[in-house]
Design a protein around this motif. Structure first.
Motif, mmCIF file in Angstrom:
data_model
loop_
_atom_site.group_PDB
_atom_site.id
_atom_site.type_symbol
_atom_site.label_atom_id
_atom_site.label_comp_id
_atom_site.label_asym_id
_atom_site.label_seq_id
_atom_site.Cartn_x
_atom_site.Cartn_y
_atom_site.Cartn_z
ATOM 1 N N LEU A 202 0.833 -1.200 0.000
ATOM 2 C CA LEU A 202 0.000 0.000 0.000
ATOM 3 C C LEU A 202 0.866 1.247 0.000
ATOM 4 O O LEU A 202 1.876 1.334 0.691
ATOM 5 N N MET A 203 0.423 2.235 -0.774
ATOM 6 C CA MET A 203 1.141 3.495 -0.901
ATOM 7 C C MET A 203 0.144 4.630 -0.761
ATOM 8 O O MET A 203 -1.064 4.432 -0.804
ATOM 9 N N GLY A 204 0.654 5.837 -0.641
ATOM 10 C CA GLY A 204 -0.203 7.016 -0.659
ATOM 11 C C GLY A 204 -1.307 6.957 0.386
ATOM 12 O O GLY A 204 -1.246 6.215 1.371
ATOM 13 N N GLN A 205 -2.346 7.748 0.154
ATOM 14 C CA GLN A 205 -3.490 7.810 1.057
ATOM 15 C C GLN A 205 -4.774 7.918 0.252
ATOM 16 O O GLN A 205 -4.780 8.441 -0.867
ATOM 17 N N SER A 206 -5.849 7.432 0.834
ATOM 18 C CA SER A 206 -7.157 7.603 0.196
ATOM 19 C C SER A 206 -7.577 9.068 0.287
ATOM 20 O O SER A 206 -7.049 9.839 1.099
ATOM 21 N N LYS A 207 -8.558 9.452 -0.538
ATOM 22 C CA LYS A 207 -9.083 10.818 -0.453
ATOM 23 C C LYS A 207 -9.701 11.057 0.914
ATOM 24 O O LYS A 207 -9.570 12.152 1.485
ATOM 25 N N THR A 208 -10.359 10.052 1.465
ATOM 26 C CA THR A 208 -10.938 10.195 2.806
ATOM 27 C C THR A 208 -9.865 10.564 3.821
ATOM 28 O O THR A 208 -10.053 11.478 4.632
ATOM 29 N N ALA A 209 -8.722 9.877 3.775
ATOM 30 C CA ALA A 209 -7.638 10.173 4.716
ATOM 31 C C ALA A 209 -7.109 11.592 4.516
ATOM 32 O O ALA A 209 -6.819 12.306 5.488
ATOM 33 N N HIS A 210 -6.984 12.022 3.256
ATOM 34 C CA HIS A 210 -6.538 13.391 2.986
ATOM 35 C C HIS A 210 -7.520 14.415 3.574
ATOM 36 O O HIS A 210 -7.111 15.425 4.157
ATOM 37 N N LEU A 211 -8.810 14.151 3.410
ATOM 38 C CA LEU A 211 -9.809 15.089 3.918
ATOM 39 C C LEU A 211 -9.809 15.134 5.439
ATOM 40 O O LEU A 211 -9.938 16.211 6.042
ATOM 41 N N TYR A 212 -9.674 13.981 6.073
ATOM 42 C CA TYR A 212 -9.598 13.960 7.543
ATOM 43 C C TYR A 212 -8.436 14.827 8.027
ATOM 44 O O TYR A 212 -8.566 15.598 8.991
ATOM 45 N N ALA A 213 -7.285 14.694 7.361
ATOM 46 C CA ALA A 213 -6.118 15.486 7.750
ATOM 47 C C ALA A 213 -6.330 16.964 7.451
ATOM 48 O O ALA A 213 -5.995 17.838 8.266
ATOM 49 N N GLN A 214 -6.911 17.270 6.288
ATOM 50 C CA GLN A 214 -7.116 18.653 5.868
ATOM 51 C C GLN A 214 -8.049 19.398 6.821
ATOM 52 O O GLN A 214 -7.840 20.589 7.110
ATOM 53 N N TYR A 215 -9.072 18.684 7.332
ATOM 54 C CA TYR A 215 -10.064 19.332 8.187
ATOM 55 C C TYR A 215 -9.944 18.927 9.659
ATOM 56 O O TYR A 215 -10.836 19.210 10.451
#
Length: 346
Positions: A202-215
């Motif tokens: 596994l690499m990178g992050q899901s969009k959900t994970a990015h949004l959790y971090a962003q907000y």
């Protein structure tokens, strides 16, 4: 708790509509109240070559069951067990673990009808994208057989609109309509395939994970039963490690030697030269309703902890016209774009 193996699936679920043809290229799915996606789902998968749909319906009440039962290429199964009911499952290798009934049926039901056949598994909001120049999933199956591969992995790519205003209106009734309404995804590779490896890296992050971090959203720990008094560290770690999936194994050779493991893997190594893409339409006009249903039912993993996080996220994003976008967000152009970004391999 009920003790089960793959062989028990036939007494725990039953065909209530249609008749399985083992010779047809088949897609299996589990569904509950997915009428919103069904027109697009069936049309898309018919268009890429699937000949038959085997569906376990988890007591739908929104017309899903009736719609599926009216389709000549759909076979519908039902059970007295609900998706979230826990079972003690012993797999063909003799390993025992607790699985929810819905996951158990994903693993076991196709084996009632298919032997040495590739069977697809996807959810109702997941749409398989074929590589450039490939017009039918049968071509993918032929390549897997020629290569001696047991399965094909897919990157699970979450699609989304610019902002929360794009979550309003009606859910489109075609794959093209879904792409037009929710055209963005993250330009970030999610998995890497290694020859002979049982699991992708596994690499990178899901969009959900990015949004959790962003907000700055952290889904809450879900305490049920005696966990309201004391939650073991193992349970806490399991909940905190839950992430939105970055990969799935949508095509698996179902045989005495190969079966699905959990919701995302196979018991044998997948191809290292074929990487498909699943467009996952999480952030749609049904997003708010799905959050409410998931939290109310509590049948998803860890008491639908992810959906409690989604509820926090939706509130945090209110009023932001481009709240879903970041520097890595791009508009979908076609499958070659997915290959160029490392989200597909062929």
């Amino acid at each position: 708790m009920l003790d089960v193996s793959i062989k028990d699936a036939g007494r725990l679920a039953r065909v209530v509509s249609g008749q399985v043809d083992p010779a047809r290229l088949t897609l299996f799915s589990t569904m509950k109240n997915e009428m919103g996606f069904l027109p697009a789902f069936l049309a898309h998968y018919r268009s890429i070559g699937f000949e038959q749909f085997l569906i376990w319906d988890d007591a739908s009440t929104d017309g899903t069951f009736e719609h599926l039962s009216a389709q000549s290429d759909c076979i519908v199964m039902r059970s007295d067990l609900g998706f979230g009911q826990e079972l003690r499952f012993t797999d063909p290798e003799g390993r025992t673990r607790v699985e929810r009934a819905g996951t158990y049926f994903k693993i076991a039901l196709p084996h009632l009808f298919f032997d040495n056949a590739f069977v697809a598994y996807v959810d109702a909001d997941e749409f398989l994208i074929l590589p450039p120049g490939v017009t039918s999933v049968a071509q993918v199956v032929d390549r897997l057989r020629d290569d001696g591969a047991f399965a094909a992995v897919a990157s699970v790519v979450e699609f989304f609109p610019r902002g929360v205003q794009g979550l309003k209106g009606e859910l489109p009734d075609s794959f093209q309509g879904l792409i037009a309404a929710y055209p963005h995804f993250q330009a970030e590779a999610l998995v890497d395939l290694t020859p002979g490896a049982l699991r992708p890296r596994l690499m990178g992050q899901s969009k959900t994970a990015h949004l959790y971090a962003q907000y700055n959203v952290t889904p809450p720990l879900i305490r049920r039963g005696w966990h309201k008094i004391w939650m073991p560290a193992r349970v806490r770690r399991d909940q905190q490690s839950q992430t939105s999936p970055r990969h799935k194994t949508p095509l698996i050779l179902r045989s005495a030697d190969c079966h699905q493991v959990g919701s995302h893997n196979a018991s044998k190594p997948p191809s290292s030269t074929v990487l498909l893409t699943l467009a996952h339409f999480v952030f749609t006009a049904q997003f708010a309703d799905k959050i409410t249903r998931a939290i109310t039912q509590g049948a998803h993993a860890h008491g639908a902890r992810k959906y409690h996080g989604y509820a926090q996220l939706l509130k945090a994003m209110e009023g932001r016209d481009d709240g879903f976008l970041d520097a890595q967000s791009v508009r979908y152009q076609g499958p070659q774009q997915l290959i160029d970004l490392g989200l597909m391999r062929w």
